[in-house]
Design an enzyme around this catalytic site. Structure first.
Site: not given
Length: 524
Positions: A28-30, A32, A517
């Site tokens: 996962h990113c910020m 998603r 991201s």
């Protein structure tokens, strides 16, 4: 209760992406949840978009489910646990996947043929067309570069906020005994960021991650001060993240060459030794110097650009950032942001680029008021605006402005105006930036840092957001629709009485700060 909600969201998503056996990797990113799928055809896109916690989906090199900041970090561990439990279950148990814990809400129908459903379809078509164009080797390299830096964003944010808190305490003269401890917490990660970049680079490009980290560690080793290269004494950290990136890429190539030619019986001894030795020598006597010069040039140019032409530079950067996101070129800015943070403690570019998100929010609000009878579009805007204010702009971009066309252009105009406002104050000597990449919108306030005091810094950034909102709204309200567009889209029941409670979610944009991201200021 919160844990139950996050687990319910994960349980609702899992069967809609094909179940545990269809999942290859999870990250996962910020904003998603990013998963690699074995069989894309098993994904139920429309049902997935209708899950209440899902803001949208993106299909790129990974399948990305937009959940928003905070939520994604809580849902991902639950999703990983469910996948692990599913894989360890008996074949009989796995043959019948569990039903979604949260029923998928039906898409809202609307008498108008130009509601959120149609815009979502147009947004998906635009995304797919861009995906085909964005599959060039250069853009694929940029995506992989983003994959190196995106995992570092949580640490950058945490350390950045602690650095800001420490500066505030220091300026106020409070708790002098705590200041050194906070400084250590804020600076420890940044002093070793090259190691993490090297580690992630080797892993992303198919090498042994720890060898990439080992080579990059040379850059921050204090003992390099005893080495002369190109007639100059090296200094710890010289070359920074750019040097670490280059060193780890070289290490990957050396390692792959060794794997090809070194006998298997000697591989465990020879390959790591040659990888570190060859890559290390090239790093010490070449890459550190070259990358150091490049890093210095980046910092000098950014400072000069905003000091001499800040208003115009802000206008261009703020106005063009959304198109850069659409083209996938924004990912090239991630190493630049990180380099600026490494050099000065903050990146002066991010607050300017964040104005693109403000223009997008203003444009969406104008669309809301220009289409008072289109309940489905208005419901989509109402559900996406809170995330938009916090810098997550994907649902608004792909669900509203980009499919409509003209509102996307007027959103860029709003971003340009906000960028010019912030750039002007840089030109007048009030330089400031963000201590981390990733968040934007209101979420960027805790990360602001500058040399003119936090009061002035916050006021300028807030002023830029206000300008972006207002200009984006005005430009869209007065120039965002033709008469024919209003006839086509402004039809149906009054949204105040007929709008559905659960609006169909539009597909999200590929990033940010993140910006994703990638770290994309209009949404990650």
């Amino acid at each position: 209760m919160s844990t139950d909600k996050n687990r319910a969201t994960a349980a609702a998503i899992l069967p809609l992406v094909g179940g545990p056996d269809n999942i290859v990797t999870i990250a996962h990113c910020m904003t998603r949840l990013r998963i690699t799928l074995r069989d894309r055809s098993l994904v139920q896109d429309e049902a997935l978009k209708a899950v209440p916690a899902v803001m949208g989906v993106v299909e790129d090199d990974t399948y990305q489910i937009v959940l928003g900041p905070g939520t994604v970090a809580r849902v991902t561990p639950e999703f990983e646990a469910l996948v692990a439990e599913g894989r360890s279950a008996t074949p009989a148990a796995m043959a019948t996947p569990a039903a979604p814990a949260t029923p998928a809400a039906p898409a809202a129908d609307h008498p108008s043929g130009h509601g959120a459903d149609e815009l979502a379809a147009q947004g998906a078509a635009l995304k797919n067309a861009r995906k085909a164009k964005n599959s060039t080797p250069f853009k694929l390299f940029l995506r992989r570069t983003a994959n190196i830096f995106v995992p570092l964003i949580p640490a950058l944010i945490g350390c950045g906020i602690i650095a800001g808190l420490n500066g505030f305490i220091t300026n106020m003269g409070w708790l002098p005994a705590v200041v050194p401890a906070l400084a250590a917490m804020a600076s420890g990660f940044m002093s070793l960021i090259a190691v993490f970049v090297g580690y992630n680079t080797a892993r992303e490009f198919g090498g042994t991650a720890i060898l990439g980290g080992a080579v990059a560690a040379i850059i921050v080793f204090p003992g390099v001060t005893k080495i002369d290269a190109f007639g100059q004494q090296l200094s710890p950290g010289q070359g920074g993240v750019l040097g670490a990136l280059a060193a780890a890429l070289l290490a990957v190539q050396v390692e792959k060459w060794c794997r090809k030619w070194v006998p298997e019986a000697l591989d465990v001894l020879v390959t790591p030794t040659l990888t570190v030795l060859i890559s290390g020598l090239v790093t010490i006597f070449g890459l550190m110097f070259v990358a150091g010069e490049v890093s210095t040039a980046i910092g000098t140019f950014a400072t000069w650009l905003l000091a001499t032409g800040g208003a115009f530079a802000g206008l261009v950067l703020g106005g063009l950032f959304l198109p850069l996101v659409m083209l996938g070129l924004h990912q090239a800015l991630i190493p630049i942001h990180t380099t600026l943070i490494e050099q000065t403690g903050y990146t002066v570019l991010l607050p300017i680029l964040a104005m693109a998100g403000a223009g997008q929010v203003g444009a969406a609000i104008a669309v809301y008021y220009k289409l008072p009878r289109n309940g489905s579009i208005r419901a989509t805007i109402k559900s996406a605006l809170p995330a938009g204010f916090l810098g997550v702009g994907e649902p608004l971009i792909y669900g509203v402005s980009l499919p409509l066309g003209r509102p996307f252009i007027t959103a860029c105009i709003g971003g340009a105006a906000g960028g010019a406002f912030v750039g002007l104050f840089n030109q007048l000597g009030t330089a400031f930036g963000s201590a981390a990449i990733g968040p934007s919108g209101w979420a960027l306030f805790p990360l602001l840092d500058g040399k003119s005091g936090m009061g002035m810094t916050i006021a300028i950034y807030a002023g830029g957001l206000a300008v972006g909102y207002l200009v984006g709204f005005a430009a869209t309200y007065f120039f965002g629709f033709t008469k024919q567009m209003l006839v086509d889209f402004n039809t149906g029941q009054d949204t105040d009485t007929a709008a559905p409670q659960t609006a169909p979610q539009a597909p999200a944009a590929e990033p940010a700060n993140a910006s994703d991201s990638a770290p994309v200021p209009v949404g990650r």
